[in-house]
Scaffold this active site. Structure first.
Site, PDB file in Angstrom:
ATOM      1  N   ARG A 185       1.303  -1.069  -0.029  1.00 17.54           N
ATOM      2  CA  ARG A 185      -0.396   0.017   0.371  1.00 17.54           C
ATOM      3  C   ARG A 185       0.928   1.133  -0.348  1.00 17.54           C
ATOM      4  NH1 ARG A 185      -4.905  -1.988   3.913  1.00 17.54           N
ATOM      5  NH2 ARG A 185      -6.341  -2.795   1.882  1.00 17.54           N
TER       6      ARG A 185
ATOM      7  N   LYS B 208     -16.626 -15.353   5.846  1.00 16.52           N
ATOM      8  CA  LYS B 208     -18.342 -15.409   6.564  1.00 16.52           C
ATOM      9  C   LYS B 208     -18.784 -14.705   4.783  1.00 16.52           C
ATOM     10  CE  LYS B 208     -17.785 -13.611  11.054  1.00 16.52           C
ATOM     11  NZ  LYS B 208     -17.516 -12.014  11.683  1.00 16.52           N
TER      12      LYS B 208
ATOM     13  N   GLY C 289      -7.461  -7.216   0.883  1.00 17.73           N
ATOM     14  CA  GLY C 289      -5.331  -7.209   2.001  1.00 17.73           C
ATOM     15  C   GLY C 289      -4.997  -9.291   1.681  1.00 17.73           C
TER      16      GLY C 289
ATOM     17  N   GLY D  69     -13.187  -3.798   0.249  1.00 21.25           N
ATOM     18  CA  GLY D  69     -14.165  -3.637   0.044  1.00 21.25           C
ATOM     19  C   GLY D  69     -14.609  -2.553  -0.654  1.00 21.25           C
TER      20      GLY D  69
HETATM   21  P1  AMP Z   1     -12.325 -11.559   5.266  1.00 19.55           P
HETATM   22  O1  AMP Z   1     -12.099 -10.914   6.400  1.00 19.55           O
HETATM   23  O2  AMP Z   1     -14.143 -12.806   5.118  1.00 19.55           O
HETATM   24  O3  AMP Z   1     -12.015 -11.962   4.067  1.00 19.55           O
HETATM   25  O4  AMP Z   1     -11.843 -13.120   5.552  1.00 19.55           O
HETATM   26  C1  AMP Z   1     -10.292 -13.318   5.680  1.00 19.55           C
HETATM   27  C2  AMP Z   1      -9.719 -14.315   6.446  1.00 19.55           C
HETATM   28  O5  AMP Z   1     -11.030 -15.954   6.134  1.00 19.55           O
HETATM   29  C3  AMP Z   1      -8.054 -15.364   6.789  1.00 19.55           C
HETATM   30  O6  AMP Z   1      -7.547 -14.476   7.922  1.00 19.55           O
HETATM   31  C4  AMP Z   1      -8.144 -16.309   6.744  1.00 19.55           C
HETATM   32  O7  AMP Z   1      -7.460 -17.920   7.295  1.00 19.55           O
HETATM   33  C5  AMP Z   1      -9.348 -16.848   6.880  1.00 19.55           C
HETATM   34  N1  AMP Z   1     -11.044 -17.814   6.621  1.00 19.55           N
HETATM   35  C6  AMP Z   1     -10.257 -18.526   6.059  1.00 19.55           C
HETATM   36  N2  AMP Z   1     -11.044 -19.990   5.396  1.00 19.55           N
HETATM   37  C7  AMP Z   1     -11.481 -19.937   6.671  1.00 19.55           C
HETATM   38  C8  AMP Z   1     -11.578 -21.340   8.089  1.00 19.55           C
HETATM   39  N3  AMP Z   1     -12.283 -22.332   7.095  1.00 19.55           N
HETATM   40  N4  AMP Z   1     -11.986 -21.215   8.381  1.00 19.55           N
HETATM   41  C9  AMP Z   1     -11.403 -19.827   9.266  1.00 19.55           C
HETATM   42  N5  AMP Z   1     -10.675 -19.045   8.804  1.00 19.55           N
HETATM   43  C10 AMP Z   1     -10.381 -19.074   7.391  1.00 19.55           C
END
Ligand code: AMP
Length: 422
Positions: free
Chosen positions: A33, A216, A380, A403
Site C-alpha cells: 500500500r 463469512k 488485503g 470493500g
Molecule cells: P475475510 O476478512 O472475511 O475476507 O476473511 C479472511 C480470513 O478468513 C483470513 O484471515 C483466513 O484465515 C480466514 N479463513 C479462510 N478460510 C477459513 C476457514 N475455513 N476457517 C476459518 N477462517 C478461515
C-alpha cells in the site's frame, strides 16, 4: 481537476493515502500500500510542492492506541519516498507542523481514527438509545469541524486512498467541502483503480469467473448476490464453505458457520441455478483438530490434520482449507476464464499447512492470465496470498481495495470519488 494537469509548485497538498499496512513488532511486513501511493506523492514533491499524508491504521475506534500508531511506519515511508518523513503526533492539532513544512518536505499525520470524528459515528451510545439521533447529529457537526481542521493544513487536497473510498469519513468525503473544484483531485492510484474496475465491468470477456473466499457469508452476501447477475462461474470458498454445507444438511464439526445464514446460502444456490451460473463449492476439506494458535496464527506441532468430505466434518474437527478434489474443481472453473475477480482466501492461508487451496486458486489465475484473461485481485488477504506465492507479476491487476473494490464492482458510486466530482 486531474492530478496530471495540476502543478503543485509552491503548494502544500494534503493527501488521503491508505497506509493501513500490516505491522509486526513495530515493523511493516507488507508495504504494497505504501508503494501504491508513491506515484502521487512523488509527483507532488517533484513539482516542487510539500506533502502532508494522512491515513488510518486498523480500528482503534476513536481512541489513542499506540499499537496502531502510524509513527511505526515512518521509516518505511521515508525509505520508499526517499525523503526523511516528519511526523505529527496529533492529527487534529498539527497546524504548527504543517506551517513549518518546507517545499520538498513530507509530513505524516498520526492515525486519523484516534479521533471518533474521522468515522463520524457517535461513541459509547447504542443505536437503540432514544438519544442516539441527537448524538449522531452532534457527531456529524464535529466531524465537519475535524475535516475543516485537516483542510486548514494545506492548499489542495488529493484523494488517493482507494481502500477507504467506500466510506463517508472526514478525510475521504467531508474534507473536500473545504476546497474548491480546482484544488481537489483524485490521485494516480485512485485513477488506476477506477480504470481497472471499468475494465472488468464495461467489457466483460467471457467466461467470467469470480472467486469469493474469506471467513463469512454475511460480509460478502451483497457482492455475491450482485455477481450472480454477472458471472458464468462463481467459486465460493474459505469459511463460507461450512455455512453452505450446514444448509445442505451436512455436519460441519467445529468449522466456522453462520447458523443464521443457512437460508441465505440456499437462496444463493437457487439464484445461481435460475441465472445459469455454475456455482462451485468445496466438496472436500482439509480439517484439523485444535491445530491453530489463533493469537499467533501458528500451527500447533503434532496436530491431527486430515482430508474429509466438506459435509461430513468430524465433531471435534474444523475445516480449515479446501481439499484436493475441491482444488481441482476450482482450477477447472478458473483456467478457461477470460475475466477473473478474486477476493478472499480459500483457507487459513496465514498458516502454511492450510495454504494449498489459496495456492491452487492463485496458480490457476496466473495460468489463465498467461492465456489472455484479465485478472483482478482485491482485498488485503488475497493480495497477501498472491505475494506469498510469488504470483504478483502473473496477474493483471492487484487492487489495494477490498470493500471499496467490491462496492465499485457492484456498480455503487464510491463517496470518495463522488466527493471530488462535486
Ligand atoms: P475475510 O476478512 O472475511 O475476507 O476473511 C479472511 C480470513 O478468513 C483470513 O484471515 C483466513 O484465515 C480466514 N479463513 C479462510 N478460510 C477459513 C476457514 N475455513 N476457517 C476459518 N477462517 C478461515
Amino acid at each position: 481537476m486531474t492530478i496530471d494537469s495540476f502543478n503543485f509548485a509552491g503548494k502544500k497538498a494534503i493527501v488521503r493515502v491508505d497506509f493501513n499496512v500490516p505491522v509486526k513488532e513495530g515493523k511493516v511486513t507488507d508495504n504494497t500500500r505504501i508503494m501504491g501511493a508513491l506515484p502521487t506523492l512523488k509527483k507532488i514533491l517533484n513539482d516542487g510542492g510539500a506533502v502532508i499524508m494522512m491515513s488510518h491504521m486498523g480500528k482503534p475506534k476513536g481512541q489513542v492506541d499506540m499499537k496502531k500508531s502510524l509513527s511505526q511506519i515512518v521509516p518505511a515511508v521515508s525509505e520508499a519516498l526517499g525523503v526523511e518523513v516528519k511526523f505529527a503526533a496529533d492529527c487534529g492539532n498539527a497546524s504548527a507542523e504543517a506551517a513549518a513544512l518546507q517545499m520538498g518536505e513530507a509530513l505524516l499525520l498520526e492515525n486519523l481514527r484516534f479521533y471518533p470524528e474521522e468515522e463520524g459515528k457517535p461513541v459509547g451510545i447504542d443505536k437503540e438509545d432514544p438519544a442516539y439521533d441527537e448524538a449522531k447529529k452532534a457527531m456529524k457537526a464535529s466531524q465537519k469541524e475535524f475535516a475543516k481542521k485537516l483542510a486548514s493544513y494545506a492548499d489542495c487536497y488529493v484523494m488517493d486512498a482507494f481502500g477507504t473510498a467506500h466510506r463517508k469519513h472526514a478525510s475521504t468525503a467531508v474534507i473536500d467541502e473545504y476546497f474548491d473544484k480546482d484544488s481537489k483531485m483524485l490521485g494516480y492510484l485512485m485513477e488506476k483503480e477506477v480504470k481497472a474496475v471499468d475494465a472488468v465491468l464495461s467489457d466483460i470477456k467471457r467466461p467470467f469467473t469470480a472467486i469469493m473466499g474469506g471467513s463469512k457469508v454475511s460480509s460478502k452476501i451483497g457482492i455475491i448476490e450482485n455477481l450472480l447477475g454477472k458471472v458464468d462461474n462463481l467459486i465460493l470458498c474459505g469459511g463460507m464453505t461450512y455455512t453452505f454445507a450446514k444448509a445442505f444438511g451436512g455436519e460441519v464439526g467445529q468449522s466456522i458457520c453462520e447458523e443464521d445464514k443457512l437460508q441465505v446460502a440456499l437462496d444463493v444456490v437457487a439464484k445461481a441455478k435460475e441465472n445459469g451460473v455454475n456455482l462451485v463449492l468445496a466438496t472436500d476439506a482439509v480439517a484439523a483438530k485444535d491445530a491453530i494458535d489463533w493469537d499467533t496464527m501458528s500451527f500447533k506441532a503434532g496436530a491431527d490434520v486430515k482430508v474429509v468430505p466438506a459435509q461430513a466434518i468430524p465433531a471435534d474437527y474444523e475445516g480449515l482449507d479446501a481439499g484436493p478434489e475441491s482444488r481441482k474443481a476450482f482450477a477447472e472453473a478458473i483456467k478457461g476464464a477470460k475475466t477473473i475477480l478474486w477476493n478472499g482466501p480459500a483457507g487459513v492461508f496465514e498458516v502454511e499447512e492450510f495454504t494449498a487451496g489459496s495456492r491452487a486458486i492463485g496458480e490457476a489465475v496466473a495460468e489463465a492470465t498467461a492465456n489472455g484473461a484479465f485478472s483482478l485481485i482485491g482485498g488485503g488477504d488475497s493480495v497477501a496470498c498472491v505475494n506469498k506465492f510469488g504470483l504478483a507479476d502473473k496477474v493483471s491487476y492487484i487492487s489495494t481495495g477490498g470493500g471499496a473494490l467490491l462496492e465499485a464492482i457492484e456498480g455503487k458510486e464510491l463517496p470518495g470519488v463522488a466527493a471530488i466530482k462535486a
